[in-house]
Design a protein around this motif. Sequence first.
Motif, PDB file in Angstrom:
ATOM      1  N   LYS A  65      -4.089   5.830  12.837  1.00  0.00           N
ATOM      2  CA  LYS A  65      -3.393   7.087  12.675  1.00  0.00           C
ATOM      3  C   LYS A  65      -2.303   7.176  11.431  1.00  0.00           C
ATOM      4  N   GLU A  66      -2.137   8.272  11.025  1.00  0.00           N
ATOM      5  CA  GLU A  66      -1.229   8.276   9.869  1.00  0.00           C
ATOM      6  C   GLU A  66      -0.887   7.418   9.064  1.00  0.00           C
ATOM      7  N   SER A  67      -2.215   6.672   8.584  1.00  0.00           N
ATOM      8  CA  SER A  67      -2.300   5.649   7.532  1.00  0.00           C
ATOM      9  C   SER A  67      -3.209   6.086   6.511  1.00  0.00           C
ATOM     10  N   PRO A  68      -2.811   5.980   5.100  1.00  0.00           N
ATOM     11  CA  PRO A  68      -3.911   6.392   4.227  1.00  0.00           C
ATOM     12  C   PRO A  68      -4.948   5.255   3.930  1.00  0.00           C
ATOM     13  N   TYR A  69      -6.062   5.616   3.231  1.00  0.00           N
ATOM     14  CA  TYR A  69      -6.980   4.639   3.348  1.00  0.00           C
ATOM     15  C   TYR A  69      -7.617   5.008   1.693  1.00  0.00           C
ATOM     16  N   GLU A  70      -7.658   4.056   0.853  1.00  0.00           N
ATOM     17  CA  GLU A  70      -8.251   4.532  -0.313  1.00  0.00           C
ATOM     18  C   GLU A  70      -9.280   3.682  -0.720  1.00  0.00           C
ATOM     19  N   LYS A  71     -10.425   4.128  -1.242  1.00  0.00           N
ATOM     20  CA  LYS A  71     -11.769   3.322  -1.383  1.00  0.00           C
ATOM     21  C   LYS A  71     -12.409   4.011  -2.676  1.00  0.00           C
ATOM     22  N   LYS A  72     -12.925   2.986  -3.409  1.00  0.00           N
ATOM     23  CA  LYS A  72     -13.681   3.271  -4.477  1.00  0.00           C
ATOM     24  C   LYS A  72     -15.080   2.880  -4.395  1.00  0.00           C
ATOM     25  N   VAL A  73     -16.106   3.675  -4.404  1.00  0.00           N
ATOM     26  CA  VAL A  73     -17.398   3.452  -4.018  1.00  0.00           C
ATOM     27  C   VAL A  73     -18.255   3.574  -5.665  1.00  0.00           C
ATOM     28  N   ASP A  74     -19.327   2.775  -5.523  1.00  0.00           N
ATOM     29  CA  ASP A  74     -20.297   2.811  -6.806  1.00  0.00           C
ATOM     30  C   ASP A  74     -21.147   3.996  -6.571  1.00  0.00           C
ATOM     31  N   TYR A  75     -21.411   4.666  -7.848  1.00  0.00           N
ATOM     32  CA  TYR A  75     -22.068   5.953  -7.821  1.00  0.00           C
ATOM     33  C   TYR A  75     -22.873   5.688  -9.170  1.00  0.00           C
TER      34      TYR A  75
END
Length: 115
Positions: A65-75
């Motif tokens: 809760k109230e936390s950012p999550y950053e992700k990079k996924v292959d495409y």
Amino acid sequence: ICRTVEIKLRSMDAAGVCFGGFGQNSYINFIVDNKGGANVSGLAIWAIGDKGTKLFDLDNILLKKESPYEKKVDYDMLQFGNIKQVQLIPKVKTGQSTEICPKNAVKAENIGACP
């Protein structure tokens, strides 16, 4: 449990989701915030390109809760084409099972190049 789930895409240069790289080595990048009352334990990412769609499953993540999550996924831009839309569908663990919350999904249709 899905009633208490709410995620929100964080804007990156006016785009909710950005892409980078070239051809098969492309990627999609996003930052999502958990705005709801439940921890999110996974995300299904549905990328819709002009040549096809790609579904990614991110399991065993913890989006508090109230936390950012950053992700990079292959495409693979050669296979799926230019990205038209990306949907992020939250998943929540309840005991041994995982609940998928499609009604709580967020969509990004404004997709820009990553800075």
